[in-house]
Design a protein around this motif. Structure first.
Motif, PDB file in Angstrom:
ATOM      1  N   ARG A 152      10.721 -16.110   4.333  1.00  0.00           N
ATOM      2  CA  ARG A 152      12.145 -15.802   4.507  1.00  0.00           C
ATOM      3  C   ARG A 152      12.417 -14.305   4.438  1.00  0.00           C
ATOM      4  NH1 ARG A 152      15.915 -17.745  -0.210  1.00  0.00           N
ATOM      5  NH2 ARG A 152      15.154 -15.763  -1.057  1.00  0.00           N
ATOM      6  N   ASP A 153      11.810 -13.638   3.458  1.00  0.00           N
ATOM      7  CA  ASP A 153      12.187 -12.250   3.178  1.00  0.00           C
ATOM      8  C   ASP A 153      11.023 -11.258   3.226  1.00  0.00           C
ATOM      9  OD1 ASP A 153      14.817 -13.113   2.606  1.00  0.00           O
ATOM     10  OD2 ASP A 153      14.252 -13.584   0.547  1.00  0.00           O
ATOM     11  N   GLY A 154       9.799 -11.754   3.309  1.00  0.00           N
ATOM     12  CA  GLY A 154       8.660 -10.864   3.164  1.00  0.00           C
ATOM     13  C   GLY A 154       7.992 -10.492   4.479  1.00  0.00           C
ATOM     14  N   ASP A 155       6.940  -9.688   4.354  1.00  0.00           N
ATOM     15  CA  ASP A 155       6.138  -9.287   5.515  1.00  0.00           C
ATOM     16  C   ASP A 155       5.093 -10.368   5.749  1.00  0.00           C
ATOM     17  OD1 ASP A 155       4.605  -8.109   7.445  1.00  0.00           O
ATOM     18  OD2 ASP A 155       4.255  -6.237   6.360  1.00  0.00           O
ATOM     19  N   PHE A 156       5.529 -11.483   6.332  1.00  0.00           N
ATOM     20  CA  PHE A 156       4.677 -12.669   6.443  1.00  0.00           C
ATOM     21  C   PHE A 156       3.437 -12.404   7.283  1.00  0.00           C
ATOM     22  CE2 PHE A 156       8.121 -12.846   9.532  1.00  0.00           C
ATOM     23  CZ  PHE A 156       7.460 -13.045  10.727  1.00  0.00           C
ATOM     24  N   GLU A 157       3.536 -11.544   8.286  1.00  0.00           N
ATOM     25  CA  GLU A 157       2.357 -11.277   9.115  1.00  0.00           C
ATOM     26  C   GLU A 157       1.267 -10.586   8.308  1.00  0.00           C
ATOM     27  OE1 GLU A 157       2.783  -9.884  13.193  1.00  0.00           O
ATOM     28  OE2 GLU A 157       4.952 -10.096  12.975  1.00  0.00           O
ATOM     29  N   THR A 158       1.660  -9.574   7.544  1.00  0.00           N
ATOM     30  CA  THR A 158       0.682  -8.866   6.720  1.00  0.00           C
ATOM     31  C   THR A 158       0.092  -9.781   5.661  1.00  0.00           C
ATOM     32  OG1 THR A 158       1.765  -6.737   7.062  1.00  0.00           O
ATOM     33  CG2 THR A 158       0.338  -6.924   5.143  1.00  0.00           C
ATOM     34  N   VAL A 159       0.946 -10.565   5.003  1.00  0.00           N
ATOM     35  CA  VAL A 159       0.458 -11.488   3.978  1.00  0.00           C
ATOM     36  C   VAL A 159      -0.509 -12.496   4.591  1.00  0.00           C
ATOM     37  CG1 VAL A 159       1.096 -13.285   2.321  1.00  0.00           C
ATOM     38  CG2 VAL A 159       2.498 -11.215   2.525  1.00  0.00           C
ATOM     39  N   LEU A 166       7.728 -19.770   0.762  1.00  0.00           N
ATOM     40  CA  LEU A 166       9.050 -19.736   1.399  1.00  0.00           C
ATOM     41  C   LEU A 166       9.737 -18.381   1.215  1.00  0.00           C
ATOM     42  CD1 LEU A 166      10.360 -23.317   0.537  1.00  0.00           C
ATOM     43  CD2 LEU A 166       9.615 -22.456   2.761  1.00  0.00           C
ATOM     44  N   LEU A 167       9.543 -17.760   0.056  1.00  0.00           N
ATOM     45  CA  LEU A 167      10.089 -16.419  -0.143  1.00  0.00           C
ATOM     46  C   LEU A 167       9.453 -15.425   0.827  1.00  0.00           C
ATOM     47  CD1 LEU A 167      10.320 -16.066  -4.043  1.00  0.00           C
ATOM     48  CD2 LEU A 167      12.219 -16.044  -2.419  1.00  0.00           C
ATOM     49  N   ILE A 168       8.141 -15.545   0.997  1.00  0.00           N
ATOM     50  CA  ILE A 168       7.434 -14.655   1.929  1.00  0.00           C
ATOM     51  C   ILE A 168       7.933 -14.878   3.356  1.00  0.00           C
ATOM     52  CG2 ILE A 168       5.179 -14.131   2.963  1.00  0.00           C
ATOM     53  CD1 ILE A 168       3.997 -14.981   0.167  1.00  0.00           C
ATOM     54  N   PHE A 216      -7.226 -16.258  -3.560  1.00  0.00           N
ATOM     55  CA  PHE A 216      -6.342 -16.543  -2.427  1.00  0.00           C
ATOM     56  C   PHE A 216      -4.956 -16.958  -2.921  1.00  0.00           C
ATOM     57  CE2 PHE A 216      -4.414 -19.398   0.633  1.00  0.00           C
ATOM     58  CZ  PHE A 216      -4.750 -18.904   1.891  1.00  0.00           C
ATOM     59  N   HIS A 217      -4.930 -17.913  -3.847  1.00  0.00           N
ATOM     60  CA  HIS A 217      -3.648 -18.443  -4.308  1.00  0.00           C
ATOM     61  C   HIS A 217      -2.914 -17.456  -5.208  1.00  0.00           C
ATOM     62  CE1 HIS A 217      -4.113 -22.389  -2.478  1.00  0.00           C
ATOM     63  NE2 HIS A 217      -5.401 -22.264  -2.757  1.00  0.00           N
ATOM     64  N   GLU A 218      -3.653 -16.674  -5.994  1.00  0.00           N
ATOM     65  CA  GLU A 218      -3.007 -15.636  -6.790  1.00  0.00           C
ATOM     66  C   GLU A 218      -2.346 -14.595  -5.877  1.00  0.00           C
ATOM     67  OE1 GLU A 218      -5.405 -15.313 -11.001  1.00  0.00           O
ATOM     68  OE2 GLU A 218      -6.331 -14.384  -9.240  1.00  0.00           O
ATOM     69  N   HIS A 219      -3.027 -14.215  -4.800  1.00  0.00           N
ATOM     70  CA  HIS A 219      -2.453 -13.242  -3.862  1.00  0.00           C
ATOM     71  C   HIS A 219      -1.201 -13.812  -3.201  1.00  0.00           C
ATOM     72  CE1 HIS A 219      -2.561  -9.713  -1.236  1.00  0.00           C
ATOM     73  NE2 HIS A 219      -2.144 -10.521  -0.277  1.00  0.00           N
ATOM     74  N   LEU A 220      -1.244 -15.077  -2.831  1.00  0.00           N
ATOM     75  CA  LEU A 220      -0.082 -15.719  -2.216  1.00  0.00           C
ATOM     76  C   LEU A 220       1.139 -15.616  -3.117  1.00  0.00           C
ATOM     77  CD1 LEU A 220       1.388 -17.636  -0.222  1.00  0.00           C
ATOM     78  CD2 LEU A 220       0.318 -19.548  -1.433  1.00  0.00           C
ATOM     79  N   VAL A 221       0.971 -15.949  -4.394  1.00  0.00           N
ATOM     80  CA  VAL A 221       2.126 -15.947  -5.300  1.00  0.00           C
ATOM     81  C   VAL A 221       2.572 -14.519  -5.601  1.00  0.00           C
ATOM     82  CG1 VAL A 221       2.964 -16.651  -7.580  1.00  0.00           C
ATOM     83  CG2 VAL A 221       1.505 -18.189  -6.254  1.00  0.00           C
ATOM     84  N   ARG A 222       1.646 -13.595  -5.814  1.00  0.00           N
ATOM     85  CA  ARG A 222       2.028 -12.198  -6.056  1.00  0.00           C
ATOM     86  C   ARG A 222       2.803 -11.620  -4.874  1.00  0.00           C
ATOM     87  NH1 ARG A 222      -3.239 -11.469  -8.025  1.00  0.00           N
ATOM     88  NH2 ARG A 222      -3.799 -10.453  -6.060  1.00  0.00           N
ATOM     89  N   ALA A 223       2.391 -11.990  -3.666  1.00  0.00           N
ATOM     90  CA  ALA A 223       3.029 -11.445  -2.464  1.00  0.00           C
ATOM     91  C   ALA A 223       4.480 -11.897  -2.324  1.00  0.00           C
ATOM     92  CB  ALA A 223       2.242 -11.852  -1.219  1.00  0.00           C
ATOM     93  N   SER A 224       4.868 -12.925  -3.064  1.00  0.00           N
ATOM     94  CA  SER A 224       6.264 -13.377  -3.014  1.00  0.00           C
ATOM     95  C   SER A 224       7.199 -12.373  -3.666  1.00  0.00           C
ATOM     96  CB  SER A 224       6.408 -14.729  -3.718  1.00  0.00           C
ATOM     97  OG  SER A 224       6.324 -14.579  -5.138  1.00  0.00           O
ATOM     98  N   GLY A 225       6.656 -11.530  -4.555  1.00  0.00           N
ATOM     99  CA  GLY A 225       7.490 -10.559  -5.259  1.00  0.00           C
ATOM    100  C   GLY A 225       8.307 -11.139  -6.388  1.00  0.00           C
TER     101      GLY A 225
END
Length: 216
Positions: A103-110, A99-101, A138-147
């Motif tokens: 809402r606020d992140g570069d969701f396309e790149t992620v 949800l952070l990604i 995969f899941h570690e990258h998802l959570v890291r990408a949230s910032g």
């Protein structure tokens, strides 16, 4: 007046010890239920017992080690209820990260990055151990990408517990494409900024893991 501009301290010995113990537990060097013998560990790590005890205490606080009175410290032995609880916690953390990604992140790149990780499952999809490791990445990258440092910190313990479950999961994932397809769908939902679908897919993914474990 206190000055906050001081030389940076290197990582402490207890922190290094704690990390080595996490890795050993995560990758099965210490099996669930195994006792950690202080004298043996101090000798193998080449450290004194003071920092070793501090490092072990950190893992006790994280829930990876459990003290048994008059016996010592043991690696947690996860019951089916513990495994279900762990996946529910992961679902909450990963949905919050997504949800952070969105809402606020570069969701396309992620989403594209996650798709690329999922694609690495396809050529090894009949190797459960390899698929399991890519799954975790995969899941570690998802959570890291949230910032979010806090979500990353909370996720770390649940991922160690997930690795402890991989051996139980391996047989249930042999010779099928389900996990590969599940991860592709999650990546696509994030890439397309489909909030409700992302939440639904993450929830279904965790529930699927619980159901597979229940059949083992």
């Amino acid at each position: 007046m206190t000055s906050y501009i001081e030389p940076l301290a290197q990582e402490s010995t207890p922190s290094i010890i704690a990390d080595k113990l996490r890795q050993a537990i995560s990758h099965g060097e210490f099996k669930p239920g195994a006792q950690l013998v202080e004298a043996d560990l101090a000798r193998k790590l080449g450290v004194s017992r003071g920092p070793l005890r501090e490092g072990m205490q950190r893992l006790t606080q994280e829930g990876l080690l459990v003290p048994i009175r008059n016996r010592g410290l043991f690696v947690i032995d996860m019951s089916p209820a513990d495994i279900r609880d762990m996946y529910y916690a992961r679902e909450a953390i990963e949905q919050a990260a997504a949800l952070l990604i969105l809402r606020d992140g570069d969701f396309e790149t992620v989403g594209l990055d996650l798709h690329a990780i999922a694609e690495r499952m396809k050529p090894v999809r009949h190797d459960p151990a390899a698929v399991g490791e890519i799954d975790i990445q995969f899941h570690e990258h998802l959570v890291r990408a949230s910032g979010s440092p806090r979500l990353v910190r909370m996720h770390r313990t649940s991922i160690i517990e997930t690795r402890m479950c991989i051996h139980a999961l391996e047989a249930t994932y042999a010779a099928d494409d389900d996990r590969y397809l599940e991860h592709r769908r999650i990546a696509a939902a994030i890439r397309d900024r489909e909030v409700e679908r992302t939440k639904e897919l993450l929830s279904d993914h965790m529930q699927d893991a619980i159901e597979r474990l229940a059949r083992t």
